[in-house]
Enzyme design. Sequence first.
Site, short mmCIF file in Angstrom:
data_model
loop_
_atom_site.label_atom_id
_atom_site.label_comp_id
_atom_site.label_asym_id
_atom_site.label_seq_id
_atom_site.Cartn_x
_atom_site.Cartn_y
_atom_site.Cartn_z
N ASP A 16 0.81 -1.22 0.00
CA ASP A 16 0.00 0.00 0.00
C ASP A 16 0.85 1.27 0.00
OD1 ASP A 16 -2.11 -1.82 0.31
OD2 ASP A 16 -2.02 -1.67 2.49
N GLU A 189 -11.34 0.84 -3.77
CA GLU A 189 -10.72 1.23 -2.51
C GLU A 189 -9.48 2.07 -2.81
OE1 GLU A 189 -9.26 -2.30 -0.50
OE2 GLU A 189 -8.74 -3.24 -2.39
#
Length: 548
Positions: A16, A189
């Site tokens: 991420d 997302e």
Amino acid sequence: MTATIRNPILSGFHPDPSIVRAGDDYFLATSTFHWWPGVRIHHSHDLVHWRPLGYALTRPSQLDMIGVHDHAGVWAPCLSFDHKTSLFFLVYTIVQSRPGYFDDLNYVVTAQNPAGPWSDPVFLNGVGFDASLFHDEDGRKWLVQMATDPRPARNRFAGIRLQEYDPQAQKLIGPGKIIFQGTTLGLVEGPHLYRKDGWYYLLTAEGGTSYEHAVTLARSQSIWGPYQVHPDNPLLTSLGDDTNPLQKAGHGSLVQTPDSTWWLAHLCGRPLPGTRRCPLGRETALQLIEWEENGWPHVAGGGNRPQIEWPVQGVEPNNADPGPLDQRIEFPKGPLHDELNTLRAPADPSWLETGVDGTWLRMVGRSSLESLRHQSLVGRRLAHHRAELTTRMIFEPESCQQMAGLTIYYDTTLHHYLYLTRDQERGLYLAVLTSDRGQVLEPQDAWLCVEGWPQLHLRASIDHGSLQFSASADNTTWAEVGPALDLSILSDDYAPHLGFTGTYAALAVQDLAGEGRAALFQHLTYVGFPEDNALDPANATSGQAAEA
């Protein structure tokens, strides 16, 4: 001068990525989930050479994870820089339960320097995870995040939500609105907003964080939308390219260099050849981005596939043979080495002491390796498919309820453990156990009597999907303990519920009798061997390869 970016730029568990530039410096934050400290930050001057800068969340006032589920904790941080105030902002989510996605608490902290110290957190909301902060050209700030829908039989990924943030009042203000529902890839997302040439660009992750993962881009001339999806969406994916060594490409963030070159940082995974398992976890890579005349970007050279290497002009190349990484971590008085992490909570003098007899670590046994609360475990990321780890240990257990040793650890349900214990029949002995999706197994005859040994050295030898434990009384002659074990099960892809972290090599102590029996460790030595990232197509990942 031309240097080369070689992907992944951050090997092992570094998912991420959120990348930002401040002046001539680049900073990159990655998720840490249930490992402590929270949010690892790296620094670079040239995008080629990266060094760890430390962690942002280092105090219990910033991060409470006692009892959180495996792979919950800190998700998808967003690191940003306000050029008007020269202040860094970090937005992060603490997920408290899995796999429900119900308890998502979002916070923001600030710092003058990414190396810290970072402020105590300001609570934002609990709308959903993957929150990020966008600093608009007019000085206003906006929180953009995925929103969850907890109702049964609904789409839990309910879309991307926008709301204004007031930094003076330290709270969200005005209405919140879903501005993007995602595409047919689904599971939208990881949003980030950017402003370029009068357009708002919304970068998101879609497809889920496994082999269908992708980076999606949409744009609008109003921050509130409507957002038009990239005509060649997705911007980046590995899906359908089974021979690419960088699989799972997705969840990206953009950065612009001073000469207006753009780069995309994104996560990826490198499966073991012939399998769909990535024991190193999700890693960080960089891709060069080019903008077309129509205002849409592409991976440089056309297409949307991740590349292993990119040349970078104006950077001094490092022509030295990288050779193996050989790192011996000792334990002098003071904080733990930056490469080391604990589970869910910081090291505390009640169970961990450094500088014993100079450079020894003293660790008091507490809960089992299956505990979500008080484990005595200190480890480092596995960053190579071939590696060797060693330690020297002193431990005097009185019963089988007291154990200490070397574990190759993924989570409470997936780990291999070489441990020292005692019982009435065997005396002092080493044994091996495996937790395979929570089922604890001991290979037959996988034990070694060590009564009377003058010293005890432990070793874990890793060769791609194989793990072999061994022990020595003199650090010269080694005896194998148990059979070769399957390392590949220690992966996101094999976890009972989809996992998000990576494999650790760790020192661990348990005292299930509650008597506080302690072990001493002199060092944790890691030797990692580099390899060519290119895959032989005959051994590449495929949908028909090994099971998940």
